[in-house]
Design a protein around this motif. Structure first.
Motif, mmCIF file in Angstrom:
data_model
loop_
_atom_site.group_PDB
_atom_site.id
_atom_site.type_symbol
_atom_site.label_atom_id
_atom_site.label_comp_id
_atom_site.label_asym_id
_atom_site.label_seq_id
_atom_site.Cartn_x
_atom_site.Cartn_y
_atom_site.Cartn_z
ATOM 1 N N VAL A 260 2.949 -124.985 16.100
ATOM 2 C CA VAL A 260 3.049 -126.281 15.430
ATOM 3 C C VAL A 260 1.867 -127.162 15.827
ATOM 4 C CG1 VAL A 260 4.471 -128.340 15.161
ATOM 5 C CG2 VAL A 260 5.532 -126.091 15.296
ATOM 6 N N HIS A 261 1.407 -127.972 14.861
ATOM 7 C CA HIS A 261 0.318 -128.921 15.106
ATOM 8 C C HIS A 261 0.753 -129.911 16.195
ATOM 9 C CE1 HIS A 261 -2.666 -132.078 14.344
ATOM 10 N NE2 HIS A 261 -3.364 -131.152 13.662
ATOM 11 N N ARG A 285 3.249 -129.237 10.285
ATOM 12 C CA ARG A 285 2.148 -128.330 9.995
ATOM 13 C C ARG A 285 2.210 -127.134 10.936
ATOM 14 N NH1 ARG A 285 -2.275 -133.017 10.375
ATOM 15 N NH2 ARG A 285 -0.581 -133.779 11.718
ATOM 16 N N VAL A 286 2.129 -125.932 10.313
ATOM 17 C CA VAL A 286 2.238 -124.682 11.063
ATOM 18 C C VAL A 286 0.895 -123.957 11.006
ATOM 19 C CG1 VAL A 286 3.485 -122.499 11.279
ATOM 20 C CG2 VAL A 286 4.689 -124.556 10.501
ATOM 21 N N ARG A 287 0.494 -123.368 12.174
ATOM 22 C CA ARG A 287 -0.794 -122.687 12.253
ATOM 23 C C ARG A 287 -0.756 -121.369 11.478
ATOM 24 N NH1 ARG A 287 -4.740 -123.409 15.973
ATOM 25 N NH2 ARG A 287 -3.288 -124.552 17.334
ATOM 26 N N GLU A 288 -1.817 -121.145 10.665
ATOM 27 C CA GLU A 288 -1.964 -119.904 9.946
ATOM 28 C C GLU A 288 -2.787 -118.922 10.774
ATOM 29 O OE1 GLU A 288 -3.782 -121.027 6.285
ATOM 30 O OE2 GLU A 288 -1.882 -121.628 5.333
ATOM 31 N N TRP A 293 -4.023 -124.831 8.720
ATOM 32 C CA TRP A 293 -2.669 -125.383 8.872
ATOM 33 C C TRP A 293 -1.950 -125.376 7.516
ATOM 34 C CZ3 TRP A 293 -1.143 -126.115 13.740
ATOM 35 C CH2 TRP A 293 -2.107 -126.271 14.721
ATOM 36 N N ARG A 295 1.455 -126.753 5.444
ATOM 37 C CA ARG A 295 2.499 -127.766 5.513
ATOM 38 C C ARG A 295 3.861 -127.131 5.277
ATOM 39 N NH1 ARG A 295 1.326 -133.131 4.496
ATOM 40 N NH2 ARG A 295 3.020 -133.278 2.969
#
Length: 746
Positions: A260-261, A285-288, A293, A295
């Motif tokens: 998570v951001h 926002r989740v890291r790819e 990022w 949403r």
């Protein structure tokens, strides 16, 4: 692919379970039980009939054996009761030694059960050995009797149902059928419970598969938080589009913190774990895997606690400018519009297309890719495949009205009720409800009302015509009855008036022929007197026949049937016509010795035989032959009169038997006869339950048969040699008569 295969497997399983539904199983079970019951009923009837047949056979055998034994006992002086007891077949049988008049002399066996009234015993015909069944107040009784040598009779009786009084057959079959029904009902109940459970499981699997497919398509996933291990469970529907995992996975709170951001970490931890509390939703926002990022939107219930926490997660990729709440609201609105059964279309304040559903596009055959928000009504009409004018007139924005409700004809012979209203923002909403079935039912109702009205009018007209026809029929019937009565009265009066002078003519002719007061003189006078006497007698016979026919038609002819000696009557009839045969040069042969007695009226039998002999002699040429014979069977005696005359065509035989009907081949030669003798014979045979038949071949002669019953109400039949060729006159248009029955004197 695996999800699709699982979905197909679930649908197949549910289809197989539905194929064996409880209703279908109950129908099959009911059909099996009905067939089994029919088989049991058939077997039950067969066994009951076997018992009745066995009883009747045993009684007949006991009657024959008992009669032989009683004859010996009576001859030797042995006790009759002991002999009857020794030949008793057992069971609930009773033996009765009866006098010639039917009185009970001795009884043995179950006489306390078998009680036959004395009047019933006296009414039995003991002259003929017979097996019978008596319907008594206490139940049906099977009896068999035989006449003894001394004139007495032996009668054996037992219950007709079963002489051994065995238990009813239906009890065993009812127990077996009940046991089978109970077993099948138990098995069916167990199967239904098991099938319902399997159906519930199959439908649950199908629902779960569809639910997972829906979540995958919407890039949405439920999540579950385990407060003991502090782990969050996410499904592949949410993880796979983000490139995080291709399967369901559990994440620790440390792994969540890494994904998570940093700016959204507090929101994510608050929603997922409830620490800190008070936050139930938010954008995270989740890291790819590539470093960017994505949403996402996480949400849970506001009432969720730290110990019981679950929710949903949405992937918001491609919706960077759309607020989560607005996206969800729009999605819900579209789902709601698509789910309604009516066609729906919404125009904004600028009269441009805003929202529609698939039913609206299907009605006008508009391809889905051509409809886009912002199109004007003219552009939508251009896209329509059919009925563009209907779309423009009734589905577009209103001109100056607030609302409109109208029924519109749609393509494909369909009808819709279209409702258009103005919205609060200045746009227009249009909803079209399918009313085709209602319109068709209304049309059908009106058509049926018209048909019913026409039918009522036709019935009313038919009723009037029927009333008029009935009135005319009654009038014509009255006229026909009056004419028939007048005819009968005229014939009777005329016949009586003619008989008086004829008797005088015949009487004086006989005196002159006998020359009682002196000779006549010339021989020609004798010849004329003979012709006068012959013609007078012939005319008197015709008048007598007419009188008899009048009585038959009026239903006033009375017969007294009884047991008569047929041989005596046949010999008398032969003697009466012997002189006529001799004068005509016809050989008359008689062979009636040992003819059995018959049940008939003596006068009627004699009249029938004389008519048949007279016809045979009348139509047999000089040098011909007439024979009179009798043939008997168990039920009747047939008197056969055969001649070697000219014969009759078979096509013309059908005319005989009606009064005054003549056949050309018979009467054109002689010119004598009125045709009433054969009609009178037919009526007399009908009245006595007999048969009158003719068989003839042109150039070879004619055979006439009159069959009389040997017993009262016996069914007679023709001899075998004449059945195929004979034309039966009796049994057609029989007139009502009065018959006085008498018992034959012993």
């Amino acid at each position: 692919m695996a999800d699709e295969q699982q979905h197909l497997d679930g649908e197949r399983l549910a289809a197989r379970i539905d194929a064996l539904s409880p209703r279908r199983l109950a129908a099959l079970t009911g059909a099996f039980l009905i067939a089994l019951a029919a088989l049991f009923i058939f077997e039950l009837n067969e066994k009951a009939q076997l018992r009745e047949t066995e009883t009747q056979l045993r009684l007949a055998q006991a009657a024959s054996d008992g009669a032989a034994a009683l004859n010996i006992s009576i001859m030797t002086g042995a006790p009759v009761r002991e002999t009857m007891t020794s030949v008793r077949p057992g069971g609930l049988t009773a033996l009765f030694h009866l006098s010639p008049s039917g009185d009970i002399l001795t009884a043995a066996g179950a006489t306390d059960i078998i009680d036959i009234p004395a009047g019933t015993l006296r009414s039995l015909d003991f002259d003929n050995a017979k097996d019978a069944r008596l319907d008594l107040p206490g139940g049906d009784i099977a009896v068999a009797w035989r006449r003894l040598d001394n004139g007495d009779a032996l009668l054996v009786a037992a219950p007709a149902r079963d002489m051994f009084d065995r238990s009813r057959v239906w009890i065993l079959f009812a127990i077996i059928f009940g046991a089978i029904t109970l077993a099948i009902a138990s098995l069916m109940a167990a199967f239904i419970r098991q099938s319902r459970a399997a159906a519930s499981a199959a439908h649950a699997l199908s629902t779960l598969t569809e639910f997972n497919a829906a979540l995958t398509g919407g890039r949405c996933s439920p999540w579950f938080y385990d407060h003991k291990d502090r782990m969050v469970h996410l499904t592949k529907a949410f993880l796979q589009p983000l490139g995080l995992s291709a399967r369901d996975r559990k994440f620790t709170m440390r792994e969540i913190s890494a994904l998570v951001h940093p700016q959204d970490l507090r929101t994510a931890l608050a929603v997922l774990s409830g620490e800190p509390s008070g936050v139930s939703e938010g954008v995270v926002r989740v890291r790819e895997p590539g470093g960017g990022w994505a949403r996402s939107y996480f949400r849970t219930s506001p009432e969720a606690t730290r110990f019981h926490r679950a929710g949903v997660a949405f992937d918001l990729a491609g919706a960077s400018t759309l607020a989560p709440g607005a996206a969800i609201a729009e999605t819900r609105l579209k789902d709601a519009i698509e789910s309604i059964p009516e066609a729906f279309v919404l125009w904004d304040a600028q009269e441009r297309l805003a929202i529609w559903n698939k039913r609206f596009a299907a009605i006008f055959r508009i391809p889905a890719k051509m409809l886009k928000p912002g199109l004007t009504i003219e552009e939508v009409v251009t896209c329509a495949g059919v009925a563009g004018d209907v779309l423009a007139s009734h589905f577009g924005p209103l001109d100056d009205k607030q609302q409109e409700n109208v029924e519109v004809a749609l393509p494909g012979s369909r009808w819709a009720h279209v409702s258009r209203r103005k919205t609060a923002e200045g746009g227009y909403v249009c909803v079209a409800t399918n009313v085709t079935d209602l319109k068709r039912r209304a049309w059908a109702q009106k058509r049926k009302e018209r048909e019913l009205r026409d039918t009522v009018e036709d019935l009313e007209a038919s009723r009037k015509e029927l009333s008029e026809a009935l009135r005319k029929y009654e009038y014509e019937k009255y006229r026909a009855e009056e004419a028939s009565r007048s005819k009968s009265e005229f014939l009777a009066n005329m016949s009586h008036e003619l008989r008086t002078p004829l008797n005088a003519i015949n009487g004086f002719s006989e005196l002159m022929q006998s020359e009682l007061y002196g000779p006549l003189g010339d021989d020609k006078y004798k010849e004329y007197v003979t012709d006068i006497l012959s013609s007078g007698r012939h005319l008197l016979e015709l008048i007598d026949d007419i009188l008899d026919m009048s009585k038959i038609e009026a239903g006033r002819l009375t017969l007294e049937p009884k047991r008569i000696e047929l041989e005596k009557i046949l010999n008398e009839s032969t003697r009466l016509v012997a002189k006529r045969a001799s004068d005509a040069g016809v050989k008359l042969t008689t062979s009636v010795a040992h003819a059995p007695a018959v049940w008939a009226d003596a006068r009627a039998v004699k009249q029938v035989v004389l008519n048949l002999l007279s016809n045979a002699l009348k139509f047999t040429p000089h040098g011909g032959e007439v024979t009179l014979t009798a043939e008997a069977d168990l039920d009747g005696v047939t008197v056969i009169v055969a001649d070697s005359g000219t014969g009759i065509d078979r096509a013309k035989l059908t005319k005989l038997g009606a009064p005054f009907e003549l056949t050309e081949s018979h009467f054109s030669r002689t010119g004598s006869g009125s045709g009433i003798g054969l009609a009178l014979s037919k009526s007399l045979m009908d009245m006595q339950g007999g048969i009158l038949a003719l068989a003839s071949q042109p150039g070879k002669g004619t055979v006439a048969c009159a069959t009389f019953p040997r017993r009262q109400a016996a069914k007679v039949r023709l001899p075998q040699f004449i059945r195929k060729e004979a034309h039966i006159l009796t049994g057609r248009d029989t007139q009502p008569v009065t018959v006085v029955a008498t018992q034959a004197a012993e």
